[in-house]
Design a protein around this motif. Structure first.
Motif, PDB file in Angstrom:
ATOM      1  N   PHE A  32     -75.225  38.740  15.343  1.00 17.72           N
ATOM      2  CA  PHE A  32     -75.957  39.714  14.546  1.00 17.72           C
ATOM      3  C   PHE A  32     -75.947  39.276  13.087  1.00 17.72           C
ATOM      4  N   ILE A  33     -76.809  39.852  12.285  1.00 19.44           N
ATOM      5  CA  ILE A  33     -76.814  39.596  10.846  1.00 19.44           C
ATOM      6  C   ILE A  33     -75.516  40.162  10.285  1.00 19.44           C
ATOM      7  N   THR A  34     -74.771  39.354   9.536  1.00 22.27           N
ATOM      8  CA  THR A  34     -73.462  39.791   9.058  1.00 22.27           C
ATOM      9  C   THR A  34     -73.522  40.557   7.740  1.00 22.27           C
ATOM     10  N   THR A  35     -74.548  40.362   6.953  1.00 19.67           N
ATOM     11  CA  THR A  35     -74.679  41.087   5.691  1.00 19.67           C
ATOM     12  C   THR A  35     -74.915  42.567   6.008  1.00 19.67           C
ATOM     13  N   PRO A  36     -74.179  43.473   5.376  1.00 17.05           N
ATOM     14  CA  PRO A  36     -74.339  44.898   5.683  1.00 17.05           C
ATOM     15  C   PRO A  36     -75.747  45.411   5.380  1.00 17.05           C
ATOM     16  N   VAL A  37     -76.161  46.415   6.122  1.00 17.89           N
ATOM     17  CA  VAL A  37     -77.490  46.999   5.939  1.00 17.89           C
ATOM     18  C   VAL A  37     -77.595  47.722   4.589  1.00 17.89           C
ATOM     19  N   THR A  38     -76.480  48.051   3.985  1.00 13.42           N
ATOM     20  CA  THR A  38     -76.483  48.765   2.707  1.00 13.42           C
ATOM     21  C   THR A  38     -76.823  47.861   1.526  1.00 13.42           C
ATOM     22  N   ALA A  74     -93.153  49.834   1.832  1.00 13.68           N
ATOM     23  CA  ALA A  74     -92.449  50.158   0.579  1.00 13.68           C
ATOM     24  C   ALA A  74     -91.000  49.661   0.635  1.00 13.68           C
ATOM     25  N   TRP A  75     -90.355  49.783   1.796  1.00 19.38           N
ATOM     26  CA  TRP A  75     -88.987  49.277   1.941  1.00 19.38           C
ATOM     27  C   TRP A  75     -88.958  47.763   1.839  1.00 19.38           C
ATOM     28  N   LEU A  76     -89.920  47.105   2.475  1.00 17.18           N
ATOM     29  CA  LEU A  76     -89.981  45.642   2.423  1.00 17.18           C
ATOM     30  C   LEU A  76     -90.275  45.137   1.008  1.00 17.18           C
ATOM     31  N   ALA A  77     -91.098  45.872   0.277  1.00 18.28           N
ATOM     32  CA  ALA A  77     -91.430  45.483  -1.099  1.00 18.28           C
ATOM     33  C   ALA A  77     -90.313  45.818  -2.071  1.00 18.28           C
ATOM     34  N   GLY A  78     -89.416  46.688  -1.660  1.00 20.04           N
ATOM     35  CA  GLY A  78     -88.312  47.082  -2.529  1.00 20.04           C
ATOM     36  C   GLY A  78     -88.664  48.180  -3.504  1.00 20.04           C
ATOM     37  N   ARG A  80     -89.124  51.370  -2.621  1.00 22.63           N
ATOM     38  CA  ARG A  80     -88.395  52.561  -2.171  1.00 22.63           C
ATOM     39  C   ARG A  80     -87.197  52.128  -1.355  1.00 22.63           C
ATOM     40  N   SER A  81     -86.185  52.958  -1.376  1.00 19.58           N
ATOM     41  CA  SER A  81     -84.973  52.678  -0.591  1.00 19.58           C
ATOM     42  C   SER A  81     -84.845  53.717   0.513  1.00 19.58           C
ATOM     43  N   PRO A  82     -84.401  53.292   1.689  1.00 23.37           N
ATOM     44  CA  PRO A  82     -84.211  54.253   2.780  1.00 23.37           C
ATOM     45  C   PRO A  82     -83.010  55.158   2.522  1.00 23.37           C
ATOM     46  N   SER A  83     -83.070  56.345   3.078  1.00 22.72           N
ATOM     47  CA  SER A  83     -81.939  57.274   2.985  1.00 22.72           C
ATOM     48  C   SER A  83     -80.792  56.760   3.846  1.00 22.72           C
ATOM     49  N   LYS A  84     -79.645  57.402   3.722  1.00 21.15           N
ATOM     50  CA  LYS A  84     -78.478  57.005   4.519  1.00 21.15           C
ATOM     51  C   LYS A  84     -78.757  57.144   6.013  1.00 21.15           C
ATOM     52  N   ALA A  85     -79.442  58.218   6.397  1.00 23.45           N
ATOM     53  CA  ALA A  85     -79.786  58.426   7.807  1.00 23.45           C
ATOM     54  C   ALA A  85     -80.742  57.332   8.295  1.00 23.45           C
ATOM     55  N   ASN A  86     -81.698  56.943   7.455  1.00 21.48           N
ATOM     56  CA  ASN A  86     -82.625  55.886   7.846  1.00 21.48           C
ATOM     57  C   ASN A  86     -81.940  54.527   7.906  1.00 21.48           C
ATOM     58  N   GLU A  88     -78.914  54.072   8.913  1.00 19.99           N
ATOM     59  CA  GLU A  88     -78.247  54.089  10.217  1.00 19.99           C
ATOM     60  C   GLU A  88     -79.252  53.845  11.337  1.00 19.99           C
ATOM     61  N   ARG A  89     -80.452  54.427  11.226  1.00 20.36           N
ATOM     62  CA  ARG A  89     -81.489  54.211  12.231  1.00 20.36           C
ATOM     63  C   ARG A  89     -81.939  52.747  12.245  1.00 20.36           C
ATOM     64  N   ILE A  90     -82.068  52.159  11.060  1.00 22.83           N
ATOM     65  CA  ILE A  90     -82.460  50.748  10.972  1.00 22.83           C
ATOM     66  C   ILE A  90     -81.412  49.877  11.645  1.00 22.83           C
ATOM     67  N   GLU A  91     -80.140  50.132  11.342  1.00 25.40           N
ATOM     68  CA  GLU A  91     -79.054  49.341  11.944  1.00 25.40           C
ATOM     69  C   GLU A  91     -79.035  49.502  13.460  1.00 25.40           C
TER      70      GLU A  91
END
Length: 190
Positions: A32-38, A74-78, A80-86, A88-91
């Motif tokens: 898996f990707i080792t860099t944290p999703v945060t 927007a997330w890919l462009a940077g 906007r940032s996803p919420s904490k819940a999102n 977790e959903r992304i991960e």
């Protein structure tokens, strides 16, 4: 034949369900990707993995990532940032899609050459009073039927994985297979 453990740890034995350790070991084989999703880098890597093709987008949507294309852009462009819940959903979506994508390859590696040798380390009885201790030893077994295990792991079905491990693999250890339902470690490579 021994029954499955109903009161594990009653006398102080310590261990983990073998199927949980198999799932953990399969996760370590996946890369898996080792860099944290945060972090921005980890988020971008996961989003790129989930949006590279229509097939992966569909799988990510099925895995629980149900945001609009506008939000994803927007997330890919940077911008906007996803919420904490999102996050977790992304991960969760990333891990689900990644497991599904590598399951076939992993299954091929585990089943090759007649199966994979698995080493089972018995449970820890250091806290169990002497009259209740069992004589346990390290066991090695060649697992030839990985299909139900990898399928259950790839879909995230822990109950099916436990059933496949406990009733499909452990009985090959012989009449004492119930003593290895809970163990300290399970090791194998693919």
């Amino acid at each position: 034949m021994p029954e499955r453990n109903h009161e594990f740890g009653k006398f102080g034995a310590r261990g983990t369900r073998g199927s949980d350790l198999v799932a953990t070991r399969l996760d370590t084989l996946v890369d898996f990707i080792t860099t944290p999703v945060t972090t921005p880098r980890g988020l971008l890597a996961r989003l790129r993995y989930l949006t590279t093709s229509p097939r992966t987008r569909k799988a990510a949507h099925a895995a629980g990532l149900t945001v609009t294309d506008r939000t994803l852009k927007a997330w890919l462009a940077g911008t906007r940032s996803p919420s904490k819940a999102n996050l977790e959903r992304i991960e969760q979506a990333y891990r689900t899609v990644r497991r599904h994508n590598v399951a076939r390859h992993l299954l091929k590696r585990l089943n090759s050459s007649g199966g994979t040798r698995v080493e089972i380390h018995p449970l820890n009885q250091s806290q169990v009073p002497q009259p209740h201790q069992r004589a346990l030893e390290y066991r090695r077994i060649n697992v030839r039927r990985w299909d139900p295990i990898v399928t259950a792991w790839a879909t995230g079905d822990s109950h099916a994985l436990d059933t496949a491990w406990t009733t499909g693999i452990l009985p090959d250890l012989g009449s004492q297979w119930g003593q290895y339902e809970y163990v300290t470690n399970i090791g194998f490579a693919a």
